[in-house]
Scaffold this active site. Structure first.
Site, PDB file in Angstrom:
ATOM      1  N   LYS A   1       0.902  -3.084  13.784  1.00 48.73           N
ATOM      2  CA  LYS A   1      -0.546  -2.902  13.773  1.00 48.73           C
ATOM      3  C   LYS A   1      -1.248  -4.242  13.639  1.00 48.73           C
ATOM      4  CE  LYS A   1      -4.099  -0.141  11.425  1.00 48.73           C
ATOM      5  NZ  LYS A   1      -4.345   0.829  10.335  1.00 48.73           N
TER       6      LYS A   1
ATOM      7  N   ARG B   1       5.804   2.222   9.629  1.00 46.67           N
ATOM      8  CA  ARG B   1       4.981   3.215  10.320  1.00 46.67           C
ATOM      9  C   ARG B   1       5.857   3.883  11.369  1.00 46.67           C
ATOM     10  NH1 ARG B   1       1.895  -1.598  10.037  1.00 46.67           N
ATOM     11  NH2 ARG B   1       0.014  -1.424   8.738  1.00 46.67           N
TER      12      ARG B   1
ATOM     13  N   HIS C   1       0.001  -5.243   5.248  1.00 45.91           N
ATOM     14  CA  HIS C   1      -1.415  -5.013   4.976  1.00 45.91           C
ATOM     15  C   HIS C   1      -2.193  -6.312   5.089  1.00 45.91           C
ATOM     16  CE1 HIS C   1      -0.444  -1.206   2.395  1.00 45.91           C
ATOM     17  NE2 HIS C   1      -0.532  -0.932   3.682  1.00 45.91           N
TER      18      HIS C   1
ATOM     19  N   HIS D   1       4.412   9.610   7.685  1.00 44.62           N
ATOM     20  CA  HIS D   1       3.806   8.458   7.014  1.00 44.62           C
ATOM     21  C   HIS D   1       3.958   8.565   5.495  1.00 44.62           C
ATOM     22  CE1 HIS D   1       1.356   4.869   7.623  1.00 44.62           C
ATOM     23  NE2 HIS D   1       0.704   5.165   6.521  1.00 44.62           N
TER      24      HIS D   1
ATOM     25  N   TYR E   1      -1.918   1.978  -4.374  1.00 45.87           N
ATOM     26  CA  TYR E   1      -0.685   2.559  -4.910  1.00 45.87           C
ATOM     27  C   TYR E   1      -0.580   2.397  -6.427  1.00 45.87           C
ATOM     28  CZ  TYR E   1       0.535   2.883  -0.024  1.00 45.87           C
ATOM     29  OH  TYR E   1       0.516   3.183   1.308  1.00 45.87           O
TER      30      TYR E   1
ATOM     31  N   ARG F   1       6.365   6.104   4.083  1.00 50.44           N
ATOM     32  CA  ARG F   1       5.847   4.736   3.889  1.00 50.44           C
ATOM     33  C   ARG F   1       5.101   4.642   2.553  1.00 50.44           C
ATOM     34  NH1 ARG F   1       4.001  -0.069   6.507  1.00 50.44           N
ATOM     35  NH2 ARG F   1       1.768  -0.452   6.270  1.00 50.44           N
TER      36      ARG F   1
END
Length: 301
Positions: A175, A150, A267, A241, A276, A244
């Protein structure tokens, strides 16, 4: 109307400051270990509420708060996410700081559009890196892509986070206040070594140009990406982003399993990584219909 258990005496808002009440709110957020960005967002939301009515926020009643939320949602037509931040800020402020029993502010559930990320091809990535403008900016964009970071993570990197022995990059307090490790490819390590010889960064891997003791600002990193994208003639995709998204998708296309990609991306839920699957490309040498024994079509008589 909700009856507050306590009301704090504060000065009127002057120059964006809420005086004693502001300090109480900041202390309460720090006590709960809110991230700096959350603290900033909550303070901005409560300050905007007070400025709207030109009244200290602890002197507003429940109906005025609801009316302001309606103003944000209908008149200003702000996004669901922005309104939700305001709702969360108001709940925290009035319950935890002012001392109200509870705050119920209705906000309809978000109907989140199911959009897929827009990716850049390998050729577009090559052009993007070539058009970065300087070795520092080039390596910044390459690191963002090759490690799947990120933008807040790449500007927070320190030289010590590059573990060349294990070929890993340590990402600290990302995050969700989580640490993780991600990939350090041999090519990226080579680029980083050349970059270090040129710039000799100390505190931050990508420091600010104006002050080497400060990290590069997130907004500046975004601007670097947009400038390189424009110079490369790339019109698809959005902000930095996108790199990423490309990282995750290209790893998936290379055959890496979803669980490993989930760990590298940081994640929490595998379902986040599974999106994805919908954007990866497939290379098949045969048309699927060629695998079936179908009769030849007959031309019309």
């Amino acid at each position: 109307m909700l009856n507050p258990r306590a009301s704090l005496s504060i000065c009127l808002i002057e120059g964006g400051s809420m005086g004693t009440l502001r300090k109480r709110m900041i202390d309460a957020m720090k006590l709960r270990r809110f991230s700096p960005r959350t603290q900033q967002s909550y303070l901005a939301a409560v300050t905007a509420l007070a400025n709207y009515y030109r009244t200290p926020p602890d002197q507003l009643d429940f109906e005025k708060i609801k009316a302001y939320l309606l103003h944000l949602t209908v008149e200003r037509a702000l996004s669901w996410s922005t309104c939700n931040v305001a709702v969360s800020a108001f709940r925290f402020f009035y319950v935890e700081v002012v001392g109200w029993e509870k705050v119920y502010l209705p906000l309809p559930p978000r109907k989140k559009p199911k959009t897929l990320p827009v990716l850049l091809s390998h050729q577009e990535l090559e052009r993007l890196f070539a058009c970065a403008g300087s070795p520092k900016y080039r390596v910044l964009l390459m690191t963002t892509y090759a490690a799947g970071l990120r933008v807040s993570e790449v500007v927070n990197l320190k030289p010590a986070d590059i573990d060349s022995g294990r070929q890993m990059i340590r990402v600290e307090q990302a995050k969700g206040a989580k640490d993780r490790y991600t990939l350090l490819s041999p090519r990226l390590l080579e680029e980083l070594r050349l970059y270090w010889k040129l710039y000799r960064p100390t505190t931050w891997l990508f420091p600010s140009t104006r002050d080497p003791q400060r990290k590069l600002a997130i907004g500046r990193a975004q601007k670097i990406y947009y400038q390189a994208k424009r110079k490369a003639g790339i019109t698809r995709g959005h902000g930095i982003h996108t790199l990423r998204h490309c990282f995750a998708t290209h790893l998936l296309e290379a055959g890496l399993d979803l669980r490993t990609i989930q760990s590298l991306m940081g994640h929490t839920a595998l379902t986040t990584t599974m999106r994805y699957l919908q954007v990866r490309s497939f290379e098949t040498r045969k048309d699927l219909l060629d695998l079936l024994s179908l009769p030849e079509s007959q031309p019309p008589a």
